[in-house]
Design a protein around this motif. Structure first.
Motif, short mmCIF file in Angstrom:
data_model
loop_
_atom_site.label_atom_id
_atom_site.label_comp_id
_atom_site.label_asym_id
_atom_site.label_seq_id
_atom_site.Cartn_x
_atom_site.Cartn_y
_atom_site.Cartn_z
N LEU A 1 59.17 31.25 36.36
CA LEU A 1 58.03 31.27 37.26
C LEU A 1 58.31 32.08 38.53
N ILE A 2 59.58 32.19 38.91
CA ILE A 2 59.94 33.03 40.06
C ILE A 2 59.50 34.47 39.81
N PHE A 3 59.64 34.90 38.56
CA PHE A 3 59.29 36.27 38.18
C PHE A 3 58.01 36.31 37.34
N GLN A 4 57.09 35.43 37.66
CA GLN A 4 55.87 35.32 36.84
C GLN A 4 55.13 36.63 36.70
N HIS A 5 54.90 37.32 37.80
CA HIS A 5 54.12 38.56 37.75
C HIS A 5 54.88 39.64 36.99
N GLU A 6 56.19 39.72 37.20
CA GLU A 6 56.97 40.73 36.52
C GLU A 6 57.04 40.47 35.01
N ILE A 7 57.18 39.20 34.63
CA ILE A 7 57.25 38.85 33.21
C ILE A 7 55.92 39.14 32.52
N GLU B 1 53.77 41.38 33.32
CA GLU B 1 53.66 42.83 33.14
C GLU B 1 54.56 43.31 32.01
N TRP B 2 55.75 42.73 31.92
CA TRP B 2 56.72 43.15 30.90
C TRP B 2 56.22 42.85 29.49
N VAL B 3 55.59 41.67 29.30
CA VAL B 3 55.11 41.31 27.96
C VAL B 3 53.73 41.86 27.68
N GLY B 4 53.15 42.58 28.65
CA GLY B 4 51.85 43.19 28.43
C GLY B 4 50.68 42.27 28.66
N ALA B 5 50.93 41.10 29.29
CA ALA B 5 49.82 40.18 29.57
C ALA B 5 49.01 40.65 30.76
N SER B 6 49.57 41.54 31.58
CA SER B 6 48.86 42.11 32.72
C SER B 6 48.70 43.60 32.47
N ALA B 7 47.45 43.99 32.19
CA ALA B 7 47.20 45.40 31.83
C ALA B 7 47.37 46.33 33.01
N GLY B 8 47.15 45.83 34.21
CA GLY B 8 47.27 46.67 35.40
C GLY B 8 46.00 47.46 35.66
N PRO B 9 45.63 47.62 36.93
CA PRO B 9 44.41 48.36 37.26
C PRO B 9 44.49 49.81 36.82
N ALA B 10 43.34 50.38 36.59
CA ALA B 10 43.29 51.79 36.20
C ALA B 10 43.62 52.67 37.40
N ALA B 11 44.07 53.87 37.11
CA ALA B 11 44.37 54.81 38.18
C ALA B 11 43.10 55.18 38.93
N VAL B 12 43.21 55.25 40.25
CA VAL B 12 42.04 55.55 41.08
C VAL B 12 41.94 57.05 41.30
N ARG B 13 40.78 57.59 41.01
CA ARG B 13 40.57 59.02 41.25
C ARG B 13 40.32 59.26 42.73
N PRO B 14 40.72 60.40 43.26
CA PRO B 14 40.48 60.70 44.68
C PRO B 14 39.00 60.58 45.02
N GLY B 15 38.72 59.84 46.10
CA GLY B 15 37.35 59.68 46.54
C GLY B 15 36.57 58.62 45.79
N GLN B 16 37.21 57.95 44.81
CA GLN B 16 36.51 56.93 44.04
C GLN B 16 36.31 55.67 44.87
N ALA B 17 35.09 55.16 44.87
CA ALA B 17 34.79 53.93 45.61
C ALA B 17 35.15 52.72 44.75
N ARG B 18 35.55 51.65 45.39
CA ARG B 18 35.85 50.43 44.66
C ARG B 18 34.57 49.83 44.09
N ALA B 19 34.69 49.16 42.99
CA ALA B 19 33.53 48.50 42.39
C ALA B 19 33.07 47.37 43.31
N SER B 20 31.78 47.17 43.39
CA SER B 20 31.25 46.11 44.23
C SER B 20 31.58 44.75 43.60
N THR B 21 31.63 43.74 44.44
CA THR B 21 31.89 42.39 43.94
C THR B 21 30.76 41.93 43.02
N ASP B 22 29.53 42.31 43.35
CA ASP B 22 28.40 41.95 42.49
C ASP B 22 28.55 42.58 41.11
N ARG B 23 29.04 43.79 41.06
CA ARG B 23 29.23 44.46 39.77
C ARG B 23 30.29 43.76 38.94
#
Length: 376
Positions: free
Chosen positions: A34-40, A42-64
Motif C-alpha cells: 500500500l505504500i507503493f499503491q500508485h506505483e504498483i 501503474e506497473w500492473v497496468g491498472a492505471s492507464a494514465g492521462p493522455a498526452a496534452v497537445r499544446p493549447g489544449q483546454a482541459r475537459a469541463s467537469t460537466d463533460r
C-alpha cells in the motif's frame, strides 16, 4: 528499577505483544504494497494514465466528465466526483444505484481530465484486497475497531519494551549482538536492537493507525453535529435540475480563496443535503493539501449557501492518514517507510520466535525474561 516493577512491565510487554503480533504482522505485510499503491497500479497496468496534452489544449469541463461517466454507466447516478491528489490530470467518479446507496455497492472509474476519456477503475483488484484487509479485514466498522484495539495493544507493547530496554541491556554496549552465543540470545539481541531503533517510527505509525480506525465514528459525529447543523439550516427538496458543476466549483473557490477543489458530493449523498452540492476544497501546500473545507452550494442555482472549517479531530485524522503510509515526502519517504516496515516484520517475527523457544525450554532452566523478550 525494582525487580517487581521489571516483572510487571515484562508481563505487560509479553501479553500485549502476544495478543497483537499476528494482526500486526498482517498489517505490516498488507501495508508494504500500500505504500507503493500508485506505483504498483501503474506497473500492473491498472492505471492507464492521462493522455498526452497537445499544446493549447483546454482541459475537459467537469460537466463533460460527469456526462461521460453517466453515459458509461447507464442507470447509475453520480455520488462523488473528485481530483486525484497524486495524478492532477485524473478525475475519479463514484456512481451508485441511488445517491444515498451504501458505498460498498458503488462503482468507481477514473477519467482523463484533459479529454474526458475513461481510463478504467481506480486501482487493481490486488490493491483493493490489500486495502480492505489493512483497513477493516472485510468486517466494516467492527473490523476497524478491532484493528484499532490491536493497534492500542501494539503501542502499549512499544512503551513497555522501551521501559524494559535499559534494565536488561545496561551492561552491554549499545547495538551489541553476540553471534558466539546460542541462537536464541542472538535473536534476543537483534530483537532488542531493531526494536529500540524503530521505536519512534513504530509509535507514530501505530498511533496514526489507531486514529485511522476511528475515521468512521469521527465522520459520523461530524455529520451529526457541525455538518448536520449546516444541512438542517439549508434543507430542501431534491433539485429538479442540477446546476453546472463548473459554475459550482468556481463559486466554491471564491468562498475559499487560495484553495483548490478536492471532491464534489452530489445532492442526496451523506456529505451534502438533498438539495445542495457539497464541494470540499483543499490547500495547495504539501501539508494543507490534506486538509479540507466544505462549501454547500444550491443544487439548482450553484449559489453558495454555507461554509465552515473542519473540527480539530477531523483535521487530526486527515493529517494522520498520509503520515501512516509515508505519503508526505514522495518516493524517498516511501522507501524509508518500506524499509522500516520490513524491519518491523523482523521485530515482530523475532518476538514470536523468542516466546516460542522459551516455552519449549525445560521449566527449571527458564530465567527472568531479557529485554524485549517480551514478546517472548
Amino acid at each position: 528499577m525494582t525487580a517487581s516493577r521489571i516483572r510487571a512491565w515484562a508481563f505487560v510487554h509479553k501479553w500485549t505483544s502476544l495478543v497483537s503480533t499476528l494482526f500486526m504482522l498482517l498489517l505490516c505485510l498488507t501495508g508494504l504494497p500500500l505504500i507503493f499503491q500508485h506505483e504498483i497500479d501503474e506497473w500492473v497496468g491498472a492505471s492507464a494514465g492521462p493522455a498526452a496534452v497537445r499544446p493549447g489544449q483546454a482541459r475537459a469541463s467537469t460537466d463533460r466528465i460527469a456526462a461521460a461517466a453517466l453515459a458509461d454507466h447507464p442507470g447509475k447516478v453520480i455520488q462523488y466526483l473528485g481530483w486525484d491528489l497524486h495524478e492532477p490530470d485524473a478525475v475519479f467518479v463514484i456512481l451508485n444505484d441511488a445517491a444515498g446507496s451504501h458505498p460498498n455497492a458503488s462503482v468507481s472509474s477514473v477519467y482523463d481530465a484533459n479529454t474526458a476519456r475513461r481510463l478504467g477503475p481506480p486501482g487493481s483488484a490486488f490493491m483493493g484486497v490489500m486495502l480492505r484487509l489493512h483497513v477493516d479485514l472485510y468486517a466494516r466498522l467492527p473490523g476497524k475497531l478491532f484493528l484499532g484495539a490491536m493497534g492500542t495493544l501494539l503501542v502499549a507493547a512499544i512503551v513497555s519494551g522501551a521501559v524494559l530496554y535499559w534494565p536488561f541491556t545496561r551492561r552491554l554496549p549499545f547495538g551489541t549482538v553476540r553471534p558466539e552465543r546460542a541462537r536464541r540470545v542472538v535473536w534476543l539481541d537483534l530483537h532488542n536492537l531493531l526494536g529500540i531503533v524503530t521505536v519512534a517510527w513504530l509509535t507514530v505509525v501505530g498511533a496514526t493507525g489507531v486514529i485511522n480506525t476511528l475515521s468512521e465514528p469521527m465522520i459520523n459525529h461530524w455529520k451529526a453535529t457541525e455538518l448536520g447543523r449546516m444541512i438542517a439550516a439549508h434543507a430542501g427538496p431534491a433539485p429538479a435540475r442540477l446546476a453546472s458543476l463548473d459554475a459550482a466549483v468556481a463559486r466554491a473557490r471564491e468562498a475559499a480563496p487560495g484553495m483548490t477543489p478536492g471532491f464534489i458530493a452530489f445532492p442526496g449523498t451523506p456529505f451534502s443535503t438533498s438539495h445542495h452540492y457539497g464541494v470540499f476544497l483543499r490547500g495547495t501546500a504539501p501539508f494543507t493539501a490534506r486538509l479540507l473545507q466544505p462549501v454547500l452550494l444550491d443544487g439548482e442555482t450553484g449559489a453558495v449557501a454555507d461554509t465552515s472549517r473542519l473540527p480539530w479531530y477531523l483535521t487530526t485524522l486527515l493529517v494522520s492518514q498520509p503520515l501512516h503510509f509515508g505519503d508526505y515526502g514522495g518516493m524517498p519517504m516511501k522507501v524509508i517507510w518500506a524499509l522500516l516496515d520490513l524491519v518491523t516484520i523482523v521485530v515482530l517475527g523475532s518476538g514470536l520466535y523468542l516466546w516460542w523457544s522459551r516455552r519449549r525450554r525445560p521449566a527449571p532452566a527458564r530465567a527472568v525474561p531479557a529485554a524485549g523478550a517480551a514478546s517472548a
